[in-house]
Design a protein around this motif. Structure first.
Motif, mmCIF file in Angstrom:
data_model
loop_
_atom_site.group_PDB
_atom_site.id
_atom_site.type_symbol
_atom_site.label_atom_id
_atom_site.label_comp_id
_atom_site.label_asym_id
_atom_site.label_seq_id
_atom_site.Cartn_x
_atom_site.Cartn_y
_atom_site.Cartn_z
ATOM 1 N N ALA A 8 0.831 -1.209 0.000
ATOM 2 C CA ALA A 8 0.000 0.000 0.000
ATOM 3 C C ALA A 8 0.866 1.260 0.000
ATOM 4 N N GLN A 9 2.038 1.206 0.622
ATOM 5 C CA GLN A 9 2.953 2.345 0.592
ATOM 6 C C GLN A 9 3.511 2.563 -0.811
ATOM 7 N N GLN A 10 3.759 1.477 -1.534
ATOM 8 C CA GLN A 10 4.316 1.568 -2.883
ATOM 9 C C GLN A 10 3.264 1.963 -3.914
ATOM 10 N N ILE A 11 2.021 1.559 -3.666
ATOM 11 C CA ILE A 11 0.925 1.843 -4.595
ATOM 12 C C ILE A 11 -0.108 2.671 -3.825
ATOM 13 N N PRO A 12 -0.055 3.991 -3.936
ATOM 14 C CA PRO A 12 -0.848 4.868 -3.069
ATOM 15 C C PRO A 12 -2.365 4.665 -3.140
ATOM 16 N N TYR A 13 -2.900 4.167 -4.229
ATOM 17 C CA TYR A 13 -4.350 4.028 -4.310
ATOM 18 C C TYR A 13 -4.871 2.744 -3.657
ATOM 19 N N LEU A 14 -3.972 1.872 -3.179
ATOM 20 C CA LEU A 14 -4.413 0.692 -2.434
ATOM 21 C C LEU A 14 -4.720 1.089 -0.990
ATOM 22 N N PRO A 15 -5.777 0.548 -0.414
ATOM 23 C CA PRO A 15 -6.078 0.866 0.985
ATOM 24 C C PRO A 15 -5.089 0.180 1.923
ATOM 25 N N ARG A 16 -4.876 0.780 3.095
ATOM 26 C CA ARG A 16 -4.006 0.173 4.099
ATOM 27 C C ARG A 16 -4.689 -1.064 4.676
ATOM 28 N N VAL A 17 -3.897 -2.026 5.054
ATOM 29 C CA VAL A 17 -4.416 -3.263 5.622
ATOM 30 C C VAL A 17 -4.469 -3.110 7.134
ATOM 31 N N GLY A 18 -5.616 -3.378 7.720
ATOM 32 C CA GLY A 18 -5.757 -3.324 9.168
ATOM 33 C C GLY A 18 -5.489 -4.687 9.761
ATOM 34 N N PRO A 19 -5.666 -4.785 11.062
ATOM 35 C CA PRO A 19 -5.478 -6.096 11.689
ATOM 36 C C PRO A 19 -6.421 -7.124 11.075
ATOM 37 N N LEU A 20 -5.894 -8.293 10.836
ATOM 38 C CA LEU A 20 -6.699 -9.358 10.260
ATOM 39 C C LEU A 20 -7.495 -10.045 11.354
ATOM 40 N N CYS A 21 -8.639 -10.573 11.001
ATOM 41 C CA CYS A 21 -9.474 -11.270 11.986
ATOM 42 C C CYS A 21 -8.682 -12.426 12.586
ATOM 43 N N PRO A 22 -8.770 -12.551 13.891
ATOM 44 C CA PRO A 22 -7.983 -13.623 14.513
ATOM 45 C C PRO A 22 -8.506 -15.007 14.163
ATOM 46 N N VAL A 23 -7.608 -15.920 14.097
ATOM 47 C CA VAL A 23 -7.941 -17.331 13.918
ATOM 48 C C VAL A 23 -7.575 -18.000 15.229
ATOM 49 N N ILE A 24 -8.491 -18.756 15.770
ATOM 50 C CA ILE A 24 -8.243 -19.405 17.055
ATOM 51 C C ILE A 24 -7.955 -20.886 16.816
ATOM 52 N N HIS A 25 -6.871 -21.359 17.399
ATOM 53 C CA HIS A 25 -6.499 -22.766 17.319
ATOM 54 C C HIS A 25 -6.343 -23.284 18.737
ATOM 55 N N HIS A 26 -6.820 -24.473 18.985
ATOM 56 C CA HIS A 26 -6.594 -25.096 20.290
ATOM 57 C C HIS A 26 -6.419 -26.583 20.092
ATOM 58 N N LYS A 27 -5.379 -27.104 20.701
ATOM 59 C CA LYS A 27 -5.102 -28.531 20.645
ATOM 60 C C LYS A 27 -5.123 -29.047 22.078
ATOM 61 N N SER A 28 -5.762 -30.182 22.291
ATOM 62 C CA SER A 28 -5.834 -30.742 23.641
ATOM 63 C C SER A 28 -4.438 -31.148 24.109
ATOM 64 N N PRO A 29 -4.221 -31.166 25.431
ATOM 65 C CA PRO A 29 -2.897 -31.513 25.952
ATOM 66 C C PRO A 29 -2.404 -32.892 25.500
ATOM 67 N N ASP A 30 -3.316 -33.835 25.324
ATOM 68 C CA ASP A 30 -2.874 -35.169 24.891
ATOM 69 C C ASP A 30 -2.745 -35.286 23.380
ATOM 70 N N GLY A 31 -3.094 -34.228 22.631
ATOM 71 C CA GLY A 31 -2.937 -34.219 21.182
ATOM 72 C C GLY A 31 -3.995 -34.981 20.418
ATOM 73 N N ARG A 32 -5.067 -35.384 21.075
ATOM 74 C CA ARG A 32 -6.090 -36.187 20.404
ATOM 75 C C ARG A 32 -7.284 -35.373 19.925
ATOM 76 N N ALA A 33 -7.323 -34.084 20.233
ATOM 77 C CA ALA A 33 -8.427 -33.239 19.776
ATOM 78 C C ALA A 33 -7.869 -31.890 19.336
ATOM 79 N N TYR A 34 -8.511 -31.314 18.328
ATOM 80 C CA TYR A 34 -8.070 -30.039 17.759
ATOM 81 C C TYR A 34 -9.289 -29.247 17.328
#
Length: 146
Positions: A93-119
């Motif tokens: 966006a800095q190099q191409i002035p007509y492009l909009p600035r990128v804001g924070p992206l929506c978070p992606v949540i990941h969780h893995k169980s302690p024993d590794g059998r569920a995600y």
């Protein structure tokens, strides 16, 4: 998380073996500054491991080709790093002035169980809603995140 940590360590070793071949002494200093910044990030959660690994892999490619560009041409920020995609989007966006600035992206949540059998992974869908993925393995087998 172990896979991301191992990939990160391999990338840092590769960067160290190629960084001395960067022609500019300023680039060599920048490379060290970025490695220190990445080493200072937490290893406690999956998101920070992925963030470290994204930047390290990108820096690894550049060090191998003996040319730094993009975010690595300036010192790392003092505060928290944005995601690599957000950082690169803002650089474009800095190099191409007509492009909009990128804001924070929506978070992606990941969780893995302690024993590794569920995600579980969730991500917000543009326009409303949430995409959710869950994997559970039978006894004795472990889920692998790809």
């Amino acid at each position: 998380m172990a896979r991301e940590s191992e990939e990160y360590k391999n990338a840092i070793k590769d960067i160290a073996s190629h960084s001395h071949q960067l022609e500019s002494p300023f680039d060599r200093v920048r490379c060290v500054e970025w490695c220190r910044k990445l080493a200072g990030l937490s290893d406690e959660d999956l998101e920070s491991c992925k963030l470290k690994n994204e930047y390290a892999q990108f820096l690894r490619i550049q060090a191998r080709h003996k040319f730094l560009h993009g975010p690595f041409t300036s010192p790392p920020p003092d505060g928290q790093l944005s995601t690599l995609s957000e950082c690169l989007g803002n650089l474009m966006a800095q190099q191409i002035p007509y492009l909009p600035r990128v804001g924070p992206l929506c978070p992606v949540i990941h969780h893995k169980s302690p024993d590794g059998r569920a995600y579980v992974s969730t991500k917000q869908i543009p326009g409303g809603g949430v995409f959710c993925y869950m994997a559970v393995s039978p006894d004795g087998l472990k889920c692998t995140i790809k």
